[in-house]
Design a protein around this motif. Sequence first.
Motif, PDB file in Angstrom:
ATOM      1  N   LEU A 198       0.765  -1.085  -0.140  1.00  0.00           N
ATOM      2  CA  LEU A 198       0.209   0.067   0.015  1.00  0.00           C
ATOM      3  C   LEU A 198       0.807   1.122  -0.052  1.00  0.00           C
ATOM      4  O   LEU A 198       1.770   1.347   0.723  1.00  0.00           O
ATOM      5  CB  LEU A 198      -0.803   0.015   1.392  1.00  0.00           C
ATOM      6  N   LEU A 199       0.702   2.173  -0.809  1.00  0.00           N
ATOM      7  CA  LEU A 199       0.996   3.670  -0.854  1.00  0.00           C
ATOM      8  C   LEU A 199       0.155   4.318  -1.559  1.00  0.00           C
ATOM      9  O   LEU A 199      -0.334   4.237  -2.695  1.00  0.00           O
ATOM     10  CB  LEU A 199       2.538   3.793  -1.626  1.00  0.00           C
ATOM     11  N   SER A 200      -0.594   5.417  -0.854  1.00  0.00           N
ATOM     12  CA  SER A 200      -1.404   6.436  -1.492  1.00  0.00           C
ATOM     13  C   SER A 200      -0.583   7.196  -2.477  1.00  0.00           C
ATOM     14  O   SER A 200       0.731   7.113  -2.518  1.00  0.00           O
ATOM     15  CB  SER A 200      -1.845   7.449  -0.585  1.00  0.00           C
ATOM     16  N   THR A 201      -0.978   7.559  -3.638  1.00  0.00           N
ATOM     17  CA  THR A 201      -0.216   8.243  -4.716  1.00  0.00           C
ATOM     18  C   THR A 201       0.355   9.423  -4.188  1.00  0.00           C
ATOM     19  O   THR A 201       1.464   9.553  -4.377  1.00  0.00           O
ATOM     20  CB  THR A 201      -1.404   8.776  -5.690  1.00  0.00           C
ATOM     21  N   PRO A 202      -0.164  10.363  -3.142  1.00  0.00           N
ATOM     22  CA  PRO A 202       0.805  11.584  -2.898  1.00  0.00           C
ATOM     23  C   PRO A 202       1.978  10.657  -1.873  1.00  0.00           C
ATOM     24  O   PRO A 202       2.997  11.454  -1.893  1.00  0.00           O
ATOM     25  CB  PRO A 202      -0.259  12.381  -2.163  1.00  0.00           C
ATOM     26  N   ALA A 203       1.362   9.695  -1.100  1.00  0.00           N
ATOM     27  CA  ALA A 203       2.691   9.339  -0.453  1.00  0.00           C
ATOM     28  C   ALA A 203       3.802   8.744  -1.367  1.00  0.00           C
ATOM     29  O   ALA A 203       4.830   8.875  -0.810  1.00  0.00           O
ATOM     30  CB  ALA A 203       2.094   8.250   0.599  1.00  0.00           C
ATOM     31  N   ALA A 204       3.356   8.156  -2.251  1.00  0.00           N
ATOM     32  CA  ALA A 204       4.338   7.409  -3.094  1.00  0.00           C
ATOM     33  C   ALA A 204       5.188   8.553  -3.994  1.00  0.00           C
ATOM     34  O   ALA A 204       6.313   8.592  -3.774  1.00  0.00           O
ATOM     35  CB  ALA A 204       3.697   6.777  -4.508  1.00  0.00           C
ATOM     36  N   SER A 205       4.552   9.751  -4.242  1.00  0.00           N
ATOM     37  CA  SER A 205       5.300  10.782  -4.516  1.00  0.00           C
ATOM     38  C   SER A 205       6.259  11.426  -3.587  1.00  0.00           C
ATOM     39  O   SER A 205       7.526  11.556  -3.890  1.00  0.00           O
ATOM     40  CB  SER A 205       4.366  11.875  -5.060  1.00  0.00           C
ATOM     41  N   ASN A 206       5.673  11.284  -2.416  1.00  0.00           N
ATOM     42  CA  ASN A 206       6.723  11.957  -1.147  1.00  0.00           C
ATOM     43  C   ASN A 206       7.825  11.278  -0.954  1.00  0.00           C
ATOM     44  O   ASN A 206       8.995  11.476  -1.073  1.00  0.00           O
ATOM     45  CB  ASN A 206       5.859  12.147   0.074  1.00  0.00           C
ATOM     46  N   LEU A 207       7.768   9.745  -1.117  1.00  0.00           N
ATOM     47  CA  LEU A 207       8.675   8.697  -0.996  1.00  0.00           C
ATOM     48  C   LEU A 207       9.475   8.800  -2.113  1.00  0.00           C
ATOM     49  O   LEU A 207      10.851   8.568  -1.837  1.00  0.00           O
ATOM     50  CB  LEU A 207       7.979   7.474  -0.746  1.00  0.00           C
ATOM     51  N   ILE A 208       9.165   9.047  -3.322  1.00  0.00           N
ATOM     52  CA  ILE A 208      10.298   9.057  -4.412  1.00  0.00           C
ATOM     53  C   ILE A 208      11.209  10.261  -4.281  1.00  0.00           C
ATOM     54  O   ILE A 208      12.681  10.138  -4.308  1.00  0.00           O
ATOM     55  CB  ILE A 208       9.446   9.394  -5.533  1.00  0.00           C
ATOM     56  N   ARG A 209      10.541  11.582  -3.862  1.00  0.00           N
ATOM     57  CA  ARG A 209      11.416  12.577  -3.530  1.00  0.00           C
ATOM     58  C   ARG A 209      12.228  12.492  -2.216  1.00  0.00           C
ATOM     59  O   ARG A 209      13.495  13.254  -2.263  1.00  0.00           O
ATOM     60  CB  ARG A 209      10.408  13.874  -3.407  1.00  0.00           C
ATOM     61  N   GLN A 210      11.786  11.966  -1.301  1.00  0.00           N
ATOM     62  CA  GLN A 210      12.786  11.665  -0.040  1.00  0.00           C
ATOM     63  C   GLN A 210      13.886  10.893  -0.108  1.00  0.00           C
ATOM     64  O   GLN A 210      14.802  11.108   0.384  1.00  0.00           O
ATOM     65  CB  GLN A 210      11.632  11.266   1.042  1.00  0.00           C
ATOM     66  N   TYR A 216       4.965  10.200   5.264  1.00  0.00           N
ATOM     67  CA  TYR A 216       3.973  11.244   4.845  1.00  0.00           C
ATOM     68  C   TYR A 216       3.288  11.858   5.991  1.00  0.00           C
ATOM     69  O   TYR A 216       3.027  13.308   6.019  1.00  0.00           O
ATOM     70  CB  TYR A 216       2.877  10.426   4.119  1.00  0.00           C
ATOM     71  N   ALA A 217       2.831  11.386   7.038  1.00  0.00           N
ATOM     72  CA  ALA A 217       2.613  12.059   8.106  1.00  0.00           C
ATOM     73  C   ALA A 217       3.249  13.019   8.986  1.00  0.00           C
ATOM     74  O   ALA A 217       2.953  14.031   9.266  1.00  0.00           O
ATOM     75  CB  ALA A 217       2.002  10.819   9.505  1.00  0.00           C
ATOM     76  N   ALA A 218       4.899  12.688   9.005  1.00  0.00           N
ATOM     77  CA  ALA A 218       5.662  13.543   9.238  1.00  0.00           C
ATOM     78  C   ALA A 218       5.603  14.796   8.476  1.00  0.00           C
ATOM     79  O   ALA A 218       5.914  16.090   8.968  1.00  0.00           O
ATOM     80  CB  ALA A 218       7.101  12.852   9.165  1.00  0.00           C
ATOM     81  N   LEU A 219       5.593  14.794   6.999  1.00  0.00           N
ATOM     82  CA  LEU A 219       5.396  15.760   6.205  1.00  0.00           C
ATOM     83  C   LEU A 219       4.308  16.620   6.471  1.00  0.00           C
ATOM     84  O   LEU A 219       4.477  17.813   6.598  1.00  0.00           O
ATOM     85  CB  LEU A 219       5.635  15.300   4.878  1.00  0.00           C
TER      86      LEU A 219
END
Length: 539
Positions: free
Chosen positions: A88-100, A184-187
Amino acid sequence: MIVTQTTTPFTDQKPGTSGLRKKVRVFQQPNYAENFIQSVFDVVEGKEGATLVIGGDGRFLNREVIGKAIRMAAAAGFGRVVVGQGGLLSTPAASNLIRQRGAIGGLVLSASHNPGGPDEDFGIKYNIANGGPAPEGVTEAIFARTGTIDRWQASDAAVPDLDTLGESRVEDMVVEVVDSVADYAALMEQLFDFDAIRGAGLTMSFDAMSAVTGPYATEILEKRLGFASGTVRNGTPLEDFGGYHPDPNLVHAHELYDRMMGDDAPDFGAASDGDGDRNLIIGRGRFVTPSDSLAMLAANAHLAPGYASGLKGIARSMPTSAAADRVADALGIPAYETPTGWKFFGNLLDAGMATICGEESAGTGSDHVREKDGLWAVLLWLNILAATGKSVDAIAREHWARFGRNYYARHDYEGVESERADTLMAELRAGLYALPGRTVAGLTVQAADDFAYSDPTDGSVSRNQGVRILFAGGSRVVFRLSGTGTSGATLRVYLERYEPVDGNLDRDTGEALADIVAAADELAGIVRHTGRERPDVIT
């Protein structure tokens, strides 16, 4: 060991605005998913030893395809795959993870707001290193490769346990299973004043629609912000979304709407969609259209810590109402009108030309990631309510009193025979030159065009993005065919009437748009071409 499988091309693997979407049974054909994934990997440059993020919205087929993608990534030479727990990864969380993580990109497995289940929809989208959807140049290269592919490769090793956090290996590649929610929650805690929201005494109801946002909303809203247990409804992701359509609009989230219009409604209501990138905003007794939500969030964003220094610009998709443009003008910042598709916003965000972006299809977001973000919009609304002490209704009324009101609705005609839909659009385009000066349903056409966009960041031009018909006084109707479905065509008709500050700002939306609805049918021959007397969905 790396195994090579011979294959032949499929002719229907052209990615749309949000990747490749088809029925599950199409993806279940031998080699179908593998062909597309291999085509992506063949096009990606610099993948040797690079990091790839993989995750999805949990719909039917999610785990199976993630397993295939992991084994194929090992064969393609990636050094590390980062995958959300349980796949599981929400689309915005996936975007955040790619960037981080500094990843080269990511595979997002989702069909967004489309239904899920064995007889429903599935999708694969490739996001690039900025965290956003691949631009047209990349998707065109992927499609070209799908037409010539003759083999795909994968490790024959077992797929690691996706439910257990930690690292393992497939061949020489590290597979890292991470907490889907934590980063994601930390962001979100960096962007918003969680203390103020906690202390505001607000009540709310959030419908996760049995989709991927459930774990994110439960962690952030109930655990970190202290909303009562049960605030998040339908919070467990299900492969078929409980048999419901995970699209946060007034048709599919009608239970939330009814709750918010009741005598005992909480202060604030919201919902998100299948992959977590869309939102629905309803205050007690007040529904806020996505177009108005974008404008109101932009006008009040300075109240949240992450946006206290102001906005660089506001961007909206062309079909979205012009309400946000009036906010940009008041703030003295640029307003950009782009084609539909978040990738166009990504260029502006990367260039530092815009801070907040939005689409009328319930997508809003900012420069914190490169995707629209449903829960982000909910948290910004909560921050605004906490900072002002005002209700959603009061904020809406004060906004209209300052900027005027853009009455707005979208009419969707779903599953229209593609040939009929194409004929309707072709006739519209052919007659555009003759429309200015014509009176239709009591409205005078001021201008008409087929929207084309010149990207200010790279000079690229995107044509045929939707037919616009503008009437005297600031009202308009827009026609376009959607690329988010899996069968037939969806005709979207966008209707907008501008009412100035000294006009009637509290009319029923249907009443305010009645003459524009009549003009739209007369101009496009909707009933004649589609056989539909009314739209399937009104939002």
